[in-house]
Design a protein around this motif. Structure first.
Motif, mmCIF file in Angstrom:
data_model
loop_
_atom_site.group_PDB
_atom_site.id
_atom_site.type_symbol
_atom_site.label_atom_id
_atom_site.label_comp_id
_atom_site.label_asym_id
_atom_site.label_seq_id
_atom_site.Cartn_x
_atom_site.Cartn_y
_atom_site.Cartn_z
ATOM 1 N N GLU A 96 0.830 -1.204 0.000
ATOM 2 C CA GLU A 96 0.000 0.000 0.000
ATOM 3 C C GLU A 96 0.865 1.255 0.000
ATOM 4 O O GLU A 96 1.805 1.381 0.793
ATOM 5 C CB GLU A 96 -0.914 0.008 1.240
ATOM 6 C CG GLU A 96 -1.811 1.216 1.363
ATOM 7 C CD GLU A 96 -2.655 1.459 0.119
ATOM 8 O OE1 GLU A 96 -2.490 2.535 -0.487
ATOM 9 O OE2 GLU A 96 -3.448 0.566 -0.242
ATOM 10 N N THR A 105 -4.911 -1.830 5.472
ATOM 11 C CA THR A 105 -3.977 -2.855 4.986
ATOM 12 C C THR A 105 -3.865 -3.996 5.982
ATOM 13 O O THR A 105 -3.895 -5.179 5.610
ATOM 14 C CB THR A 105 -2.598 -2.235 4.735
ATOM 15 O OG1 THR A 105 -2.715 -1.208 3.748
ATOM 16 C CG2 THR A 105 -1.605 -3.284 4.247
ATOM 17 N N GLN A 126 4.016 -1.131 3.543
ATOM 18 C CA GLN A 126 3.193 0.060 3.496
ATOM 19 C C GLN A 126 3.937 1.310 3.953
ATOM 20 O O GLN A 126 4.866 1.243 4.751
ATOM 21 C CB GLN A 126 1.939 -0.130 4.343
ATOM 22 C CG GLN A 126 2.188 -0.420 5.807
ATOM 23 C CD GLN A 126 0.911 -0.867 6.500
ATOM 24 O OE1 GLN A 126 0.566 -2.045 6.486
ATOM 25 N NE2 GLN A 126 0.212 0.073 7.096
#
Length: 219
Positions: A96, A105, A126
């Motif tokens: 992400e 996420t 992420q």
């Protein structure tokens, strides 16, 4: 039943760092290209390890009552055990770019799901706004993983304005606790392509200063 050993997930992070320059991501690439190439890297890694890799695969989400796509999955096939079906979902990966979706996420990685869709391993990559956010997210991982019982590798990336580089923080979890951490940095090289190296290597070669000592959160 054949007993397959668990992955050493931190080795996956070490390979990711060592090979990052080979992704050929430059200053000109947008974040969508970063996502595409990093997912493709792990898809090829899964195939080299003997798994079947699927991008945008589906997994049942019991809370939503519908299927929800996984960015990447690795499935294990072994005809000695089952001639027609995969014997396990070996890995679920999410990547992400948007820091505002950091909780979403984790929810995708550790969602309640149907039997047969419980991943043995999960990897989350992420962006986050800053280091302080990581402790909260790691506590969320521990809480959500109580039921799922996966082995997890969480990789967080954020910008360090003081040193003008990205910090990469990796944490490995077993179903009960955080067990290992490793830290890296990402910078642009002279050709304006992104590379990574481990934090201690950067400090030794360039005289960088450590931005605080990070430890696993407690359960």
């Amino acid at each position: 039943m054949i007993d397959y050993p668990s992955f050493h997930l931190m080795q996956f992070f070490e390979g990711y760092v060592r090979n990052y320059r080979r992704l050929n991501l430059s200053l000109q690439h947008n974040r969508s290209m970063f996502t595409s190439r990093e997912i493709d890297y792990f898809a090829r890694l899964g195939e080299w390890l003997g798994f079947e890799s699927y991008i945008e695969d589906s997994k049942i989400n019991k809370l939503d009552g519908r299927s929800r796509p996984m960015d990447l999955s690795w499935w294990k096939m072994d005809a000695r055990i089952d001639k027609e079906n995969y014997i396990s979902l070996s890995m679920h990966l999410e990547r992400e770019n948007l820091s505002k979706k950091d909780e979403e996420t984790i929810e995708k990685l550790f969602t309640e799901t149907e039997e047969g869709y419980h991943p043995e391993h999960v990897i989350g990559i992420q962006y986050v706004d800053d280091f302080e956010r990581i402790d909260y997210l790691n506590q969320m991982v521990l809480s959500r993983n109580e039921k799922l019982g996966s082995h997890a590798l969480m990789i967080y990336r954020y910008y360090d304005q003081l040193h003008d580089l990205d910090r990469i923080k990796a944490y490995v979890f077993d179903p009960q606790s955080c067990t290992e951490t490793r830290h890296a940095i990402a910078k642009l090289d002279q050709s304006q392509f992104w590379y990574m190296c481990f934090e201690e290597e950067w400090e030794n070669s360039l005289g960088g200063n450590r931005a605080g000592e990070e430890v696993c959160v407690s359960s």
